[in-house]
Scaffold this motif. Structure first.
Motif, short mmCIF file in Angstrom:
data_model
loop_
_atom_site.label_atom_id
_atom_site.label_comp_id
_atom_site.label_asym_id
_atom_site.label_seq_id
_atom_site.Cartn_x
_atom_site.Cartn_y
_atom_site.Cartn_z
N TYR A 139 0.83 -1.20 0.00
CA TYR A 139 0.00 0.00 0.00
C TYR A 139 0.87 1.26 0.00
N GLN A 140 1.92 1.28 0.82
CA GLN A 140 2.78 2.45 0.86
C GLN A 140 3.59 2.59 -0.43
N ALA A 141 3.92 1.47 -1.08
CA ALA A 141 4.56 1.54 -2.39
C ALA A 141 3.62 2.19 -3.40
N ASP A 142 2.35 1.81 -3.35
CA ASP A 142 1.35 2.42 -4.24
C ASP A 142 1.23 3.92 -3.98
N LYS A 143 1.28 4.30 -2.70
CA LYS A 143 1.21 5.72 -2.37
C LYS A 143 2.38 6.48 -2.99
N LEU A 144 3.59 5.92 -2.87
CA LEU A 144 4.77 6.58 -3.43
C LEU A 144 4.65 6.69 -4.95
N GLU A 145 4.19 5.62 -5.58
CA GLU A 145 4.01 5.64 -7.03
C GLU A 145 3.00 6.72 -7.43
N GLN A 146 1.91 6.81 -6.68
CA GLN A 146 0.89 7.82 -6.99
C GLN A 146 1.42 9.24 -6.79
N PHE A 147 2.14 9.45 -5.69
CA PHE A 147 2.71 10.78 -5.47
C PHE A 147 3.66 11.15 -6.61
N ALA A 148 4.47 10.20 -7.06
CA ALA A 148 5.38 10.47 -8.16
C ALA A 148 4.61 10.80 -9.43
N ASN A 149 3.58 10.03 -9.72
CA ASN A 149 2.80 10.24 -10.94
C ASN A 149 2.08 11.58 -10.95
N GLU A 150 1.74 12.09 -9.76
CA GLU A 150 0.97 13.33 -9.66
C GLU A 150 1.83 14.53 -9.27
N SER A 151 3.15 14.37 -9.36
CA SER A 151 4.05 15.41 -8.84
C SER A 151 4.50 16.42 -9.88
N ASN A 152 3.94 16.36 -11.09
CA ASN A 152 4.42 17.27 -12.14
C ASN A 152 5.86 16.96 -12.52
N ASN A 153 6.24 15.71 -12.37
CA ASN A 153 7.59 15.24 -12.69
C ASN A 153 8.64 15.75 -11.71
N ASP A 154 8.22 16.29 -10.57
CA ASP A 154 9.19 16.71 -9.55
C ASP A 154 9.77 15.51 -8.81
N LEU A 155 8.99 14.44 -8.70
CA LEU A 155 9.39 13.25 -7.95
C LEU A 155 9.35 12.04 -8.88
N VAL A 156 10.43 11.25 -8.86
CA VAL A 156 10.51 10.06 -9.70
C VAL A 156 10.79 8.85 -8.83
N PHE A 157 9.97 7.82 -8.94
CA PHE A 157 10.16 6.57 -8.21
C PHE A 157 11.29 5.82 -8.89
N VAL A 158 12.45 5.82 -8.27
CA VAL A 158 13.66 5.23 -8.84
C VAL A 158 13.81 3.79 -8.38
N LYS A 159 14.02 2.89 -9.33
CA LYS A 159 14.13 1.47 -9.00
C LYS A 159 15.42 0.83 -9.49
N ASN A 160 16.20 1.55 -10.30
CA ASN A 160 17.43 0.97 -10.83
C ASN A 160 18.42 2.08 -11.19
N GLN A 161 19.61 1.67 -11.59
CA GLN A 161 20.66 2.64 -11.95
C GLN A 161 20.23 3.52 -13.12
N GLN A 162 19.54 2.92 -14.06
CA GLN A 162 19.09 3.67 -15.23
C GLN A 162 18.15 4.81 -14.83
N ASP A 163 17.22 4.54 -13.92
CA ASP A 163 16.32 5.58 -13.43
C ASP A 163 17.09 6.70 -12.75
N LEU A 164 18.04 6.31 -11.90
CA LEU A 164 18.80 7.31 -11.14
C LEU A 164 19.68 8.14 -12.07
N THR A 165 20.30 7.49 -13.03
CA THR A 165 21.13 8.21 -13.99
C THR A 165 20.32 9.26 -14.74
N ALA A 166 19.09 8.91 -15.09
CA ALA A 166 18.23 9.86 -15.81
C ALA A 166 17.92 11.09 -14.96
N VAL A 167 17.62 10.88 -13.68
CA VAL A 167 17.35 12.01 -12.77
C VAL A 167 18.60 12.88 -12.64
N LEU A 168 19.75 12.26 -12.45
CA LEU A 168 20.99 13.02 -12.27
C LEU A 168 21.35 13.80 -13.53
#
Length: 389
Positions: A139-168
């Protein structure tokens, strides 16, 4: 008559719902996640300029536990997306609390009580979370995913190196995007089933705390009864988690369990939130000698912002513990581990993190030391040890 009674029941239920939706959760959190009243901190232009150009990262916040929209600035708690942006936070580890005993004593606790069940009920979490620790993680994972999806791209749910590299990469071009990682505080949420490690991984869990305030099926807690090391199930979980690409979090684990974890896996571990016993001798902190082993193993020690971790939770007190950790462990092993929104009282919230940069400059920290401790160490760690894809 029956219609009048039915209308009265409906009205009463609506009142109960309104109280649970808007009143009780807010009052509960206001009593638990406290910011000490203080005058605004003075940040020099030099400190602000340095803070604005470094990567800031925090290894522990329990914000998902509470009934708040994290995309909106709130006067409750310590963390939300607007305050993360104000604090120039590049990476935030959000952790799921699934069970916690009455009192949360540092000396000893049994597993007989659980205040999170009551919190799930009064906050109107889905009914399946009232009876399942695993469902609370999901449930808390779903909350984080929802917050990220509704954040105007301010928040990204990072799950791997590729995700983190993109944010950086975006941040290097001037973006203020925040990498959100997800962990659990205590693997009792596995409910004794090894197969559930995969379920947690699939839900985005990338840091797995072994214990919380009580002994569980995996190991003894630092605040439990037995003081035991890893059980056979605990050893299997550690190996499975490492195989999948999770980082093991030793915060709250017994010294015996920490020793065994360090021997069991070559992969570095994290102490997500705590302190140095030599700087603050409380039952919450593991020994300096054990922290040296964590550092020698390539791990990170996240220095907390509350009295149980640093004794003096003022900005000067937190920096004093950071200085001690650097001198004892080496600068590459030290990070921030606030325990924000973890039922603690702090003297600054995430929007005010520049005060640490200010105090470190005043205390003659080098720019390299400040840069590493404030976030570069944490970002480098996850850039290396998250799953590649």
């Amino acid at each position: 008559m029956i219609k009048i009674i039915s209308a009265g029941v409906v009205f009463l239920l609506l009142i109960v719902w309104w109280v649970l939706e808007f009143i009780v959760p807010a009052q509960v959190e206001l009593s638990q996640n406290i910011i000490t009243l203080h005058e605004p901190y003075t940040i020099s232009p030099a400190a602000q300029a340095l803070h604005d150009r470094i990567l800031v990262a925090d290894l522990h916040t329990d914000s998902l536990l509470w009934k708040r929209d994290l995309n909106k600035h709130d006067n409750r708690g310590h963390v939300d997306v607007p305050r993360l942006l104000a604090g120039n936070v590049a990476l935030q580890m959000f952790t799921a609390v699934t069970k916690s005993p009455d009192g949360q004593n540092y000396e000893s606790n049994t597993s007989d009580s659980d205040i999170i069940t009551y919190l799930a009920m009064v906050q109107l979490w889905p009914v399946n979370t009232w009876f399942s620790l695993l469902e609370r993680v999901l449930y808390q994972a779903d909350k984080l995913e929802q917050f990220a999806n509704e954040s105007n791209n301010d928040l990204v749910f990072v799950k791997n190196q590729q995700d983190l590299t993109a944010v950086l990469a975006l941040r290097a071009k001037g973006s203020s995007q925040i990498a959100a990682l997800y962990g659990i505080e205590g693997a009792h949420s596995l409910e004794g089933k090894l197969d559930n490690v995969q379920i947690l991984f699939d839900a985005g869990v990338r840091m797995i705390g072994i214990t919380h305030f009580f002994d569980n099926e995996l190991a003894g807690s630092l605040h439990g009864i037995s003081g035991a090391g890893l059980t056979e199930f605990g050893r299997k979980v550690v190996l499975k988690a490492v195989e999948l690409g999770m980082i093991v979090d030793i915060a709250h684990a017994s010294p015996a369990a920490v020793e065994e974890i360090l021997m069991l896996s070559d992969k570095p571990v994290i102490l997500s939130h705590g302190g140095m016993q030599g700087a603050c001798d409380t039952p919450r902190n593991l020994s300096d000698e054990l922290m040296k082993k964590v550092a020698a193993h390539g791990g990170l020690v996240g220095i907390g912002f509350w009295d149980g971790a640093v004794c003096d939770p003022s900005p000067v007190g937190v920096v004093k513990s950071i200085r001690y950790a650097i001198d004892t462990l080496g600068v590459d092993a030290v990070a921030l581990g606030s325990d924000y929104d973890g039922t603690v009282e702090v003297t600054f919230d995430t929007a005010e993190l520049a005060v640490l940069t200010q105090v470190m400059l005043e205390q003659d920290f080098s720019e390299d030391e400040i840069t590493k401790v404030m976030g570069a160490n944490t970002v480098a760690f996850f850039s290396r040890y998250l799953p590649a894809h």
